[in-house]
Design an enzyme around this catalytic site. Structure first.
Site: not given
Length: 330
Positions: A155, A118, A212, A294
């Site tokens: 995030e 992101h 992430h 993650e």
């Protein structure tokens, strides 16, 4: 004049014969000796100084020991030794010699691409990131905003911080590291997921990792690593990377768990910490070994406490780095 009592009385001047009496001759002799003695003595001293105590003429005076040793060393030095001495003197004059180049190792010439998930600017550029791109199996948004903790820690902030720490560690191991984007640059959003894959492909990366954190409901905890499924559709063909990507993911998962103390996710992956997916453009379009990690669940308070800790993020970066290095044979 008065004489000493021990001297005989002198005769009158007129009574002395031309051939002089003995005491007159003695007086004259004494005077002559007195005149000649210093000259003779000086000659004797000079003779001994020139000939030595044994009467032999000495050779040239020797050099002091240090000078003689220096002369011997100079005369006996080979041309190579002289050249070396000159080089040493030159090096001393110009400062310490440069350190030798590090020896080549198994990581020499290898490239790693790190993909911070992101972008903090995505929240202000929703129209741009909503644009659809082809991911092989279908079409999907260019990018998303990512999630946040309940306190608002993004995030995108987390992924960028860990990625920078990861870059520092990997570069310290001699690897070339490329980030798909970096905060504070001219890029206010994105890049899109197809471009992220393309950056890794064009760099001919030996490994690509997308960083992430998840955003599922509270109570779901732990990390998981996402592996590419075997996909061949449109511009996607993952057949060549499925195997090495799994090896990369397994290495990262085990090292991440060891470094952070985190357990595999309790809500997917059946406790293995590994999940296979075919709906992520960043994996589908990659031609290089690639995984997503993650690192935890931002919506769970216990995981969030870790994710917001700089010390824990350093451990996370170290665990990912150890997995990458192990995969690359370092």
């Amino acid at each position: 004049m008065r004489y000493d009592d021990s001297s005989p009385a002198p005769e009158s001047r007129d009574s002395i014969s031309p051939d002089r009496r003995w005491y007159a001759r003695r007086s004259t002799l004494a005077v002559a000796v007195a005149v000649l003695a210093p000259t003779v003595l000086a000659g004797w001293v000079l003779t001994h100084a020139l000939t030595g105590t044994d009467g032999q003429r000495p050779g040239p005076a020797p050099h002091p020991a240090s000078h003689a040793a220096a002369a011997d060393a100079k005369s006996s030095a080979s041309p190579g030794a002289k050249a070396g001495a000159g080089a040493s003197a030159s090096a001393s004059a110009s400062g310490p010699a440069a350190a030798p180049a590090p020896a080549k190792g198994p990581l020499t010439g290898k490239t790693v691409v790190i993909d911070p998930g992101h972008n903090t600017g995505n929240f202000q550029h929703t129209d741009e990131i909503d644009r659809q791109v082809d991911i092989g199996t279908n079409r999907k948004e260019c990018d998303t905003t990512g999630t946040t903790t309940n306190s608002g820690y993004m995030e995108a902030e987390f992924s960028m911080d860990v990625s920078r720490r990861l870059r520092t560690i990997l570069e310290g191991r001699g690897l070339k590291v490329v980030l798909t984007h970096e905060a504070g640059t001219a890029r206010p959003w994105g890049p899109c997921i197809d471009e992220r894959a393309r950056i890794g492909n064009e760099a001919r990366a030996d490994a690509v990792v997308s960083v992430h954190a998840d955003g599922v409901s509270a109570g779901n905890r732990g990390y998981h690593v996402i592996l590419p499924a075997k996909v061949k559709a449109g511009g996607a063909d993952t057949a060549a990377i499925v195997g090495p990507s799994r090896q990369l993911g397994e290495r990262i998962g085990s090292n991440f768990s060891r470094a952070t103390g985190s357990a595999p996710a309790n809500y997917l992956g059946s406790g293995t910490g590994l999940v296979v997916r075919d709906d992520l453009g960043g994996l589908n379009l990659s031609t290089r070994p690639k995984v997503f990690i993650e690192c935890g669940n931002m919506r769970d308070s216990k995981d969030a406490a870790q994710l917001t800790s700089p010390e824990w993020r350093q451990k996370a970066a170290q665990g990912i780095a150890d997995g990458i290095v192990g995969f690359l044979g370092g």
